[in-house]
Write an enzyme that holds these catalytic residues in place. Structure first.
Site, PDB file in Angstrom:
ATOM      1  N   TYR A  19      -0.166  10.769   0.863  1.00  0.00           N
ATOM      2  CA  TYR A  19       0.046   9.320   0.773  1.00  0.00           C
ATOM      3  C   TYR A  19       0.022   8.825  -0.678  1.00  0.00           C
ATOM      4  O   TYR A  19      -1.006   8.836  -1.346  1.00  0.00           O
ATOM      5  CB  TYR A  19      -0.997   8.569   1.607  1.00  0.00           C
ATOM      6  CG  TYR A  19      -1.030   8.971   3.071  1.00  0.00           C
ATOM      7  CD1 TYR A  19       0.076   9.559   3.690  1.00  0.00           C
ATOM      8  CD2 TYR A  19      -2.163   8.773   3.852  1.00  0.00           C
ATOM      9  CE1 TYR A  19       0.046   9.936   5.027  1.00  0.00           C
ATOM     10  CE2 TYR A  19      -2.192   9.144   5.192  1.00  0.00           C
ATOM     11  CZ  TYR A  19      -1.088   9.727   5.767  1.00  0.00           C
ATOM     12  OH  TYR A  19      -1.114  10.100   7.086  1.00  0.00           O
ATOM     13  N   PRO A  33      -0.677   3.817  16.155  1.00  0.00           N
ATOM     14  CA  PRO A  33      -0.996   3.325  17.506  1.00  0.00           C
ATOM     15  C   PRO A  33      -0.422   1.944  17.802  1.00  0.00           C
ATOM     16  O   PRO A  33      -0.376   1.539  18.963  1.00  0.00           O
ATOM     17  CB  PRO A  33      -2.528   3.295  17.507  1.00  0.00           C
ATOM     18  CG  PRO A  33      -2.902   3.062  16.079  1.00  0.00           C
ATOM     19  CD  PRO A  33      -1.876   3.828  15.285  1.00  0.00           C
ATOM     20  N   GLY A  83       4.130  -1.086  13.916  1.00  0.00           N
ATOM     21  CA  GLY A  83       4.345  -2.530  13.822  1.00  0.00           C
ATOM     22  C   GLY A  83       5.045  -3.108  15.029  1.00  0.00           C
ATOM     23  O   GLY A  83       4.845  -4.276  15.370  1.00  0.00           O
TER      24      GLY A  83
HETATM   25  N1  LIG Z   1      -0.523  12.576  10.658  1.00  0.00           N
HETATM   26  C1  LIG Z   1       0.610  11.980  10.380  1.00  0.00           C
HETATM   27  O1  LIG Z   1       1.663  12.618  10.232  1.00  0.00           O
HETATM   28  C2  LIG Z   1       0.615  10.479  10.241  1.00  0.00           C
HETATM   29  C3  LIG Z   1       1.833   9.776  10.198  1.00  0.00           C
HETATM   30  C4  LIG Z   1       1.790   8.380  10.108  1.00  0.00           C
HETATM   31  C5  LIG Z   1       0.561   7.734  10.049  1.00  0.00           C
HETATM   32  N2  LIG Z   1      -0.602   8.448  10.061  1.00  0.00           N
HETATM   33  C6  LIG Z   1      -1.934   7.792   9.991  1.00  0.00           C
HETATM   34  O2  LIG Z   1      -2.011   6.763  10.980  1.00  0.00           O
HETATM   35  C7  LIG Z   1      -2.337   5.531  10.373  1.00  0.00           C
HETATM   36  C8  LIG Z   1      -1.712   4.377  11.123  1.00  0.00           C
HETATM   37  O3  LIG Z   1      -0.333   4.570  11.307  1.00  0.00           O
HETATM   38  P1  LIG Z   1       0.805   3.539  10.871  1.00  0.00           P
HETATM   39  O4  LIG Z   1       0.318   2.663   9.797  1.00  0.00           O
HETATM   40  O5  LIG Z   1       2.008   4.354  10.699  1.00  0.00           O
HETATM   41  O6  LIG Z   1       1.094   2.726  12.187  1.00  0.00           O
HETATM   42  P2  LIG Z   1       0.460   1.508  13.004  1.00  0.00           P
HETATM   43  O7  LIG Z   1      -0.980   1.390  12.763  1.00  0.00           O
HETATM   44  O8  LIG Z   1       0.982   1.694  14.370  1.00  0.00           O
HETATM   45  O9  LIG Z   1       1.253   0.270  12.412  1.00  0.00           O
HETATM   46  C9  LIG Z   1       1.101  -0.237  11.125  1.00  0.00           C
HETATM   47  C10 LIG Z   1       2.061  -1.411  11.029  1.00  0.00           C
HETATM   48  O10 LIG Z   1       1.679  -2.393  11.994  1.00  0.00           O
HETATM   49  C11 LIG Z   1       1.322  -3.606  11.369  1.00  0.00           C
HETATM   50  N3  LIG Z   1       0.076  -4.081  12.014  1.00  0.00           N
HETATM   51  C12 LIG Z   1      -1.143  -3.508  11.992  1.00  0.00           C
HETATM   52  N4  LIG Z   1      -2.039  -4.238  12.690  1.00  0.00           N
HETATM   53  C13 LIG Z   1      -1.348  -5.296  13.181  1.00  0.00           C
HETATM   54  C14 LIG Z   1      -1.712  -6.417  13.968  1.00  0.00           C
HETATM   55  N5  LIG Z   1      -2.972  -6.589  14.389  1.00  0.00           N
HETATM   56  N6  LIG Z   1      -0.756  -7.321  14.287  1.00  0.00           N
HETATM   57  C15 LIG Z   1       0.520  -7.175  13.859  1.00  0.00           C
HETATM   58  N7  LIG Z   1       0.929  -6.136  13.097  1.00  0.00           N
HETATM   59  C16 LIG Z   1       0.004  -5.202  12.754  1.00  0.00           C
HETATM   60  C17 LIG Z   1       1.074  -3.273   9.914  1.00  0.00           C
HETATM   61  O11 LIG Z   1       1.446  -4.352   9.088  1.00  0.00           O
HETATM   62  P3  LIG Z   1       0.357  -5.141   8.176  1.00  0.00           P
HETATM   63  O12 LIG Z   1       0.115  -4.294   7.006  1.00  0.00           O
HETATM   64  O13 LIG Z   1       1.063  -6.413   7.884  1.00  0.00           O
HETATM   65  O14 LIG Z   1      -0.839  -5.330   9.045  1.00  0.00           O
HETATM   66  C18 LIG Z   1       2.017  -2.077   9.688  1.00  0.00           C
HETATM   67  O15 LIG Z   1       3.316  -2.517   9.384  1.00  0.00           O
HETATM   68  C19 LIG Z   1      -1.861   5.694   8.929  1.00  0.00           C
HETATM   69  O16 LIG Z   1      -2.525   4.822   8.063  1.00  0.00           O
HETATM   70  C20 LIG Z   1      -2.187   7.129   8.649  1.00  0.00           C
HETATM   71  O17 LIG Z   1      -3.558   7.259   8.295  1.00  0.00           O
HETATM   72  C21 LIG Z   1      -0.582   9.807  10.176  1.00  0.00           C
END
Ligand SMILES: NC(=O)c1ccc[n+]([C@@H]2O[C@H](COP(=O)([O-])OP(=O)(O)OC[C@H]3O[C@@H](n4cnc5c(N)ncnc54)[C@H](OP(=O)(O)O)[C@@H]3O)[C@@H](O)[C@H]2O)c1
Length: 334
Positions: free
Chosen positions: A55, A207, A211
């Protein structure tokens, strides 16, 4: 704070994915905002923080280290190796490379420890299984890092049940981290069950559907030019327009359940299995609080059934990854 078991650790039932503070969805946030989000999460009782060497090509681990290392005893620290930034052309430009060779894993761990300002990483994942290297060799290197006291436990990311079993035979695996949400059901084929059987925790990444399930991403044309979702088929303008058709019914279920759309997505995961730990990512304090509020949402069987039928692999349009991304994962796909 409600907790769940992550191997030897008891962690908050919802962790914090730190990725988007430095990487993935547009420009990184300011250091001050990153610090605010991380400290607010800690103060709110979050005890699982998830980062990776990948990251921001180290920038995210550096941020986590700078802000959280002085609170090190208060949380479980998870990071990842095996997919990092490498200066392939020798021109100082880092590109993303999957490398699961033991020597690469050892070097990555040393760099992670330095950036994270810690002596030991609690959970170190192989970010992707490098298909050029037997998983037993990569896990063997991680097992040596456990023996050396540099990491406490081992995790895998985006692996199939078969690969998990092979790895687990070399050294007990503490967690599998894979994308899982209403709109990405791949783990339901076999991985969730394999985790349950082997006593391996399942950490659900993205999860909130990156978004989509938060309900307020209406126009994908507004995404930053560098936002990685621009390369994901289900976020293409055509496919996303189809996916938006699912939202009104989804929002109606959230309203009936008395929660926000993001809380509904997280509550569905928490209700799906006791070994599931979602790690939503956010750059905003209000979304952080919103996400933690999912811990208080109760979903009855009727709401769970309606969600299952409404958003699933058959009703969502477009694959989660493009051809390149698909070739890099080892998960069973629908
Ligand atoms: N192992 C892997 O290959 C892998 C791949 C991807 C991710 N990850 C891990 O998983 C974590 C989470 O995944 P992710 O960030 O991809 O997906 P996510 O948590 O499903 O979604 C994040 C997105 O949703 C928005 N969001 C979050 N909370 C919200 C809410 N309460 N209401 C409305 N929108 C909301 C965020 O925008 P805002 O910033 O505006 O809140 C961001 O654009 C990452 O930080 C990382 O640590 C791992």
């Amino acid at each position: 704070m409600q907790t769940r078991k992550l191997g030897p650790f008891e962690v908050s039932a919802i962790g914090l994915g730190c990725m988007n503070l430095s990487h993935a969805y547009g420009a990184p946030v300011s250091a001050a905002q990153g610090e605010r989000v991380l400290l607010a999460a800690l103060d709110a009782g979050v005890t699982l923080f998830d980062t990776a060497a990948l990251y921001g090509f180290g920038a995210n681990e550096t941020l986590v280290g700078q802000v959280l290392s002085r609170h090190r005893s208060r949380f479980t620290l998870a990071s990842k190796c095996g997919m990092t930034g490498v200066d392939v052309a020798g021109d100082g430009k880092l590109v993303r490379v999957i490398d699961g060779r033991p020597e690469a894993i050892r070097a990555s761990c040393e760099a992670s420890l330095k950036r994270l300002q810690t002596d030991v990483i609690d959970l170190y994942y192989l970010h992707r299984w490098d298909k050029q290297v037997p998983v037993e060799d990569s896990v063997g290197a991680l097992a040596e890092l456990v023996a050396a006291g540099k990491i406490r436990t081992i995790g895998l990311s985006e692996v199939s049940a078969a690969t998990l079993r092979k790895a687990h035979a070399v050294h007990p695996v503490t967690a599998v981290q894979t994308e899982y949400s209403l709109w990405t059901r791949n783990p339901e084929i076999a991985v969730l069950e394999a985790c349950r059987e082997l006593g391996v925790a399942f950490v659900a990444f993205s999860p909130v559907g990156r978004g989509f399930l938060g309900g307020n991403l209406q126009d994908v044309n507004t995404l930053d030019a560098k936002d990685i979702r621009r390369n994901m088929p289900r976020f293409s303008p055509e496919n996303y327009a189809e996916n938006l058709q699912l939202l009104p019914s989804y929002l109606a279920i959230a309203k009936e359940a008395g929660c926000t759309p993001a809380q509904l997505a997280l509550a569905w995961l928490l209700h799906t299995g006791k070994h599931i730990i979602p790690i939503p990512g956010t750059t905003r304090l209000e979304h952080l609080q919103d996400n933690l509020g999912a811990l208080n949402v109760k979903l009855g069987a009727d709401a769970m059934d309606r969600l299952e039928i409404l958003v699933n692999e058959k009703t969502v349009t477009g694959k989660r990854y493009n051809a390149q991304g698909n070739s890099e994962v080892d998960t069973e796909t629908f």
